[in-house]
Design a protein around this motif. Structure first.
Motif, PDB file in Angstrom:
ATOM      1  N   ARG A 147      15.789   2.882   2.842  1.00  0.00           N
ATOM      2  CA  ARG A 147      15.843   3.839   3.946  1.00  0.00           C
ATOM      3  C   ARG A 147      15.678   5.280   3.466  1.00  0.00           C
ATOM      4  N   ALA A 148      16.418   5.639   2.429  1.00  0.00           N
ATOM      5  CA  ALA A 148      16.318   7.016   1.932  1.00  0.00           C
ATOM      6  C   ALA A 148      14.936   7.292   1.355  1.00  0.00           C
ATOM      7  N   GLU A 149      14.367   6.306   0.673  1.00  0.00           N
ATOM      8  CA  GLU A 149      13.075   6.490   0.020  1.00  0.00           C
ATOM      9  C   GLU A 149      11.932   6.675   1.022  1.00  0.00           C
ATOM     10  N   THR A 150      12.066   6.104   2.214  1.00  0.00           N
ATOM     11  CA  THR A 150      10.984   6.180   3.204  1.00  0.00           C
ATOM     12  C   THR A 150      11.316   7.101   4.376  1.00  0.00           C
ATOM     13  N   ALA A 151      12.377   7.882   4.234  1.00  0.00           N
ATOM     14  CA  ALA A 151      12.808   8.739   5.357  1.00  0.00           C
ATOM     15  C   ALA A 151      11.761   9.778   5.736  1.00  0.00           C
ATOM     16  N   ASP A 204      -6.609   3.193  19.822  1.00  0.00           N
ATOM     17  CA  ASP A 204      -5.544   3.826  19.041  1.00  0.00           C
ATOM     18  C   ASP A 204      -5.686   3.524  17.554  1.00  0.00           C
ATOM     19  N   VAL A 205      -5.373   4.537  16.743  1.00  0.00           N
ATOM     20  CA  VAL A 205      -5.316   4.397  15.291  1.00  0.00           C
ATOM     21  C   VAL A 205      -3.987   4.977  14.834  1.00  0.00           C
ATOM     22  N   CYS A 206      -3.281   4.283  13.959  1.00  0.00           N
ATOM     23  CA  CYS A 206      -2.008   4.777  13.424  1.00  0.00           C
ATOM     24  C   CYS A 206      -2.232   5.386  12.048  1.00  0.00           C
ATOM     25  N   ARG A 207      -1.717   6.585  11.860  1.00  0.00           N
ATOM     26  CA  ARG A 207      -1.826   7.284  10.577  1.00  0.00           C
ATOM     27  C   ARG A 207      -0.444   7.320   9.914  1.00  0.00           C
ATOM     28  N   ILE A 208      -0.350   6.778   8.717  1.00  0.00           N
ATOM     29  CA  ILE A 208       0.908   6.752   7.953  1.00  0.00           C
ATOM     30  C   ILE A 208       0.725   7.614   6.714  1.00  0.00           C
ATOM     31  N   THR A 266       0.829  -1.212   0.000  1.00  0.00           N
ATOM     32  CA  THR A 266       0.000   0.000   0.000  1.00  0.00           C
ATOM     33  C   THR A 266       0.859   1.255   0.000  1.00  0.00           C
ATOM     34  N   VAL A 267       1.877   1.281   0.856  1.00  0.00           N
ATOM     35  CA  VAL A 267       2.774   2.448   0.913  1.00  0.00           C
ATOM     36  C   VAL A 267       3.498   2.632  -0.412  1.00  0.00           C
ATOM     37  N   ALA A 268       3.995   1.536  -0.996  1.00  0.00           N
ATOM     38  CA  ALA A 268       4.680   1.620  -2.291  1.00  0.00           C
ATOM     39  C   ALA A 268       3.743   2.138  -3.367  1.00  0.00           C
ATOM     40  N   VAL A 271       7.120  -0.264  12.226  1.00  0.00           N
ATOM     41  CA  VAL A 271       6.651   0.216  10.921  1.00  0.00           C
ATOM     42  C   VAL A 271       7.799   0.830  10.131  1.00  0.00           C
ATOM     43  N   ARG A 272       8.564   1.709  10.758  1.00  0.00           N
ATOM     44  CA  ARG A 272       9.663   2.377  10.053  1.00  0.00           C
ATOM     45  C   ARG A 272      10.738   1.380   9.628  1.00  0.00           C
ATOM     46  N   THR A 273      11.037   0.410  10.464  1.00  0.00           N
ATOM     47  CA  THR A 273      12.030  -0.614  10.109  1.00  0.00           C
ATOM     48  C   THR A 273      11.547  -1.453   8.937  1.00  0.00           C
ATOM     49  N   LEU A 274      10.275  -1.844   8.985  1.00  0.00           N
ATOM     50  CA  LEU A 274       9.698  -2.647   7.911  1.00  0.00           C
ATOM     51  C   LEU A 274       9.777  -1.911   6.573  1.00  0.00           C
ATOM     52  N   LEU A 275       9.361  -0.653   6.551  1.00  0.00           N
ATOM     53  CA  LEU A 275       9.366   0.114   5.297  1.00  0.00           C
ATOM     54  C   LEU A 275      10.778   0.366   4.799  1.00  0.00           C
ATOM     55  N   ALA A 276      11.706   0.632   5.720  1.00  0.00           N
ATOM     56  CA  ALA A 276      13.094   0.883   5.323  1.00  0.00           C
ATOM     57  C   ALA A 276      13.722  -0.356   4.697  1.00  0.00           C
ATOM     58  N   GLU A 277      13.436  -1.529   5.277  1.00  0.00           N
ATOM     59  CA  GLU A 277      14.018  -2.768   4.766  1.00  0.00           C
ATOM     60  C   GLU A 277      13.406  -3.193   3.436  1.00  0.00           C
ATOM     61  N   ARG A 278      12.134  -2.922   3.239  1.00  0.00           N
ATOM     62  CA  ARG A 278      11.451  -3.410   2.044  1.00  0.00           C
ATOM     63  C   ARG A 278      11.435  -2.398   0.897  1.00  0.00           C
TER      64      ARG A 278
END
Length: 280
Positions: A212-216, A229-233, A158-160, A202-209
């Motif tokens: 790191r620079a692309e998801t900074a 709780d709800v997480c907003r990305i 989804t993020v990609a 979440v940040r580790t998952l996105l950085a690895e997949r």
């Protein structure tokens, strides 16, 4: 005025050369277009940010910037063929193209958060769309009652997809129908079992997949809705194509794109065509 006497001569620019005919309008237009294309090509080679603009926008900005930069020279009476015009025009074009690229990037960043300025409540009420996605969990499979890598894959995809399109917002802890599920299930399988542990995961998952620079600049925040709780990305559009890597960090050829209210994987020929139009 008595016959045989001429009035005072009309002053002419110092660069005027008698005997040189005026150029026809069509040739002037072609000359301007060719000059703009040349300047645009140089700038697109030298500056990556200039490639955000289409060729037509780059040419228009380059011609406009050069014309503004040359205006003081014309007022000062500099010759049309003066050597100083090339560097001055190039600098003017660079400034204009840079300003246009910055304006486009600002507009893209502004659109990157689903609905600009919208709260979590407003995003939930609006439902899923081109820049909004809702997911009940990010790690926990509510059917099997265990951690599931496929659920994690859906978050990454989804993020990609948002990054390869115009950006968007992913809300974790919300069912497709807007029901608040919360993050309790996901908290149970992250370090610390709290918001900080979930954000770190979440940040580790996105950085690895995804890189790191692309998801900074991916934004991760939390809100409480109906006591849960709800997480907003928040995701901004990427400067280049984003490919989804495997869980081991290796790059895969999977390219995902947000289309309407869904994210889909493009075939190889579709990827090539989309890259050509999206990142020229």
């Amino acid at each position: 005025m008595p016959l045989g006497r001429r009035g005072p001569a009309t002053p002419v620019p110092r660069w005027y050369r008698p005997g040189v005919p005026d150029l026809p309008p069509s040739l002037v237009a072609l000359t301007v277009l060719a000059t703009g294309a040349l300047l645009a090509g140089i700038l697109r080679l030298l500056f990556r940010d200039a490639r955000r603009l289409t060729w037509s926008a780059t040419i228009v900005a380059a011609v406009l910037g050069a014309a503004i930069a040359w205006l003081p020279l014309d007022l000062a009476g500099a010759a049309p063929g003066s050597w100083v015009r090339l560097p001055v025009g190039l600098m003017g074009s660079a400034v204009a193209v840079g300003a246009a690229s910055a304006a486009l990037l600002w507009q893209q960043r502004r659109r990157a958060k689903g609905v600009p300025g919208a709260s979590v409540e407003e995003l939930i009420a609006g439902g899923e769309g081109e820049r909004v996605e809702l997911k009940a969990t990010a790690r926990w499979n509510t059917r099997s009652g265990s951690k599931d890598a496929r659920i994690e894959d859906e978050v990454v995809i989804t993020v990609a997809g948002f990054m390869n399109a115009t950006g968007g917002t992913l809300l974790v802890g919300v069912e497709d129908d807007g029901t608040i599920h919360g993050l309790a299930d996901d908290y149970a399988v992250v370090p610390g079992r709290d918001r900080d542990g979930f954000e770190l995961w979440v940040r580790t998952l996105l950085a690895e997949r995804l890189g790191r620079a692309e998801t900074a600049d991916v934004g991760v925040s939390f809100a409480t809705h109906h006591g849960k709780d709800v997480c907003r990305i928040d995701v901004a559009p990427a400067d280049g194509p984003i490919f989804v890597g495997s869980s081991g960090g290796a790059r895969a050829a999977d390219f995902h794109l947000r289309v309407g209210n869904a994210t889909r994987r493009l075939l190889t020929d579709e990827v090539l065509e989309y890259q050509r139009r999206r990142w020229r």
